[in-house]
Scaffold this active site. Structure first.
Site: not given
Ligand code: MN
Ligand code: MN
Length: 293
Positions: A80, A91, A153, A161, A185, A277
């Site tokens: 990640d 992300d 998020h 976040h 994700e 994700e």
């Protein structure tokens, strides 16, 4: 929102994923994986938006190698990674099966498929609950469970976040998706579908910039304010900059209430966990910024 920076961060993240796929094998030191990915991000003109998470099997998230880490890649591994361009974030995560194990492959496929299905229905005005519902249904249809207490998020400039959460289950009540930047994700597991807080991860975020007496702690605090501010960082990065005394400074900052120290997140039933994700820019048009071809 700075669309140009958002797209660039996404492109760098795609390159970093491709690069990781090219060299991560069973037995590769996790330290090498993290350092090579983070160097690649910098080489391509970005900054790591958070420490590369390399979590194995029942560790769902928040494992980043320690400065002296000796663990080697194996099992069902999740990478990640985050890229920041002028504070705008990509992300993204993918999972690899390093054991040639059928169950691992199925778990990876389930999380991947859940993300694809969520991306298909994504648009302004949809309820976050509909996204959670399709993720849950897709994963369950493949005989697994989503991790219910982990979620996607919204993201803002220099804020990983922010705002809305995107659940991985049908929560029955949702929020309406507005124009914005989101990470979705799905996590699929053959365990119980929940994570608990495990050992400290060495990943931190600044929560309070109040002053501290100790000179080393103050030096580190100033560096955090300058370099990371609201984004997560790790002890490994600080040891690289300040040497082993950074660990002492971090401990003092934690005790003084300046930092939140994230725990590793472990699947309750010790099931294996796969994660996929992407970052998605939702406007009149929906663009997956971290989509690999
Ligand atoms: Mn992530
Ligand atoms: Mn995320």
């Amino acid at each position: 929102m700075n669309k140009k920076a958002i797209i660039k961060a996404g492109q760098i993240a795609i390159e970093a994923k491709k690069y990781a796929r090219s060299f991560v094998k069973k037995g590769t030191p996790l330290l090498d994986i993290a350092e090579k990915i983070e160097s690649k991000i910098i080489e391509l003109g970005g900054k790591p938006a958070f420490p590369t998470n390399i979590s194995i099997n029942e560790v769902a998230a928040h494992y980043t190698p320690f400065y002296n880490d000796e663990s080697l890649a194996h099992g069902l591994i999740k990478i990640d990674l985050g890229v920041s361009v002028e504070g705008w974030i990509a992300d993204t995560a993918f999972s690899l099966d390093l054991e040639n194990n059928e169950e691992n492959k199925k778990l990876i496929e389930a999380s991947k498929k859940a993300l694809e299905n969520a991306q298909k229905i994504l648009k302004i005005g949809i309820s976050t609950n509909e996204i959670g519902k399709i993720i849950e249904e897709t994963i369950e249809a493949q005989g697994f469970l989503p991790i219910r207490n982990l979620s996607g998020h919204e993201m803002e400039k220099n804020e990983l976040h922010a705002g809305l959460s995107i659940p991985n289950i049908n929560e029955k009540k949702g929020m309406i998706l507005k124009k914005g930047l989101y990470a979705i994700e799905p996590f699929a597991t053959n365990g119980s579908g929940r994570v608990y807080d495990g050992k400290p991860s060495g990943i931190y975020i600044l929560t309070d910039s109040k002053n501290i007496r100790s000179p080393i702690a103050r030096e580190i605090l100033n560096f955090i304010l300058e370099e990371y501010y609201n984004l997560p960082f790790c002890s490994r990065w600080l040891v690289k900059k300040f040497g082993a005394k950074a660990l002492f400074g971090l401990k003092q900052l934690e005790e003084n209430g300046n930092l939140h120290h994230f725990p590793q997140l472990i699947e309750i039933g010790k099931g294996k966990v796969a994660q996929t994700e992407n970052t998605i820019l939702v406007e009149e048009e929906v663009k997956v910024t971290t989509k690999e071809d």
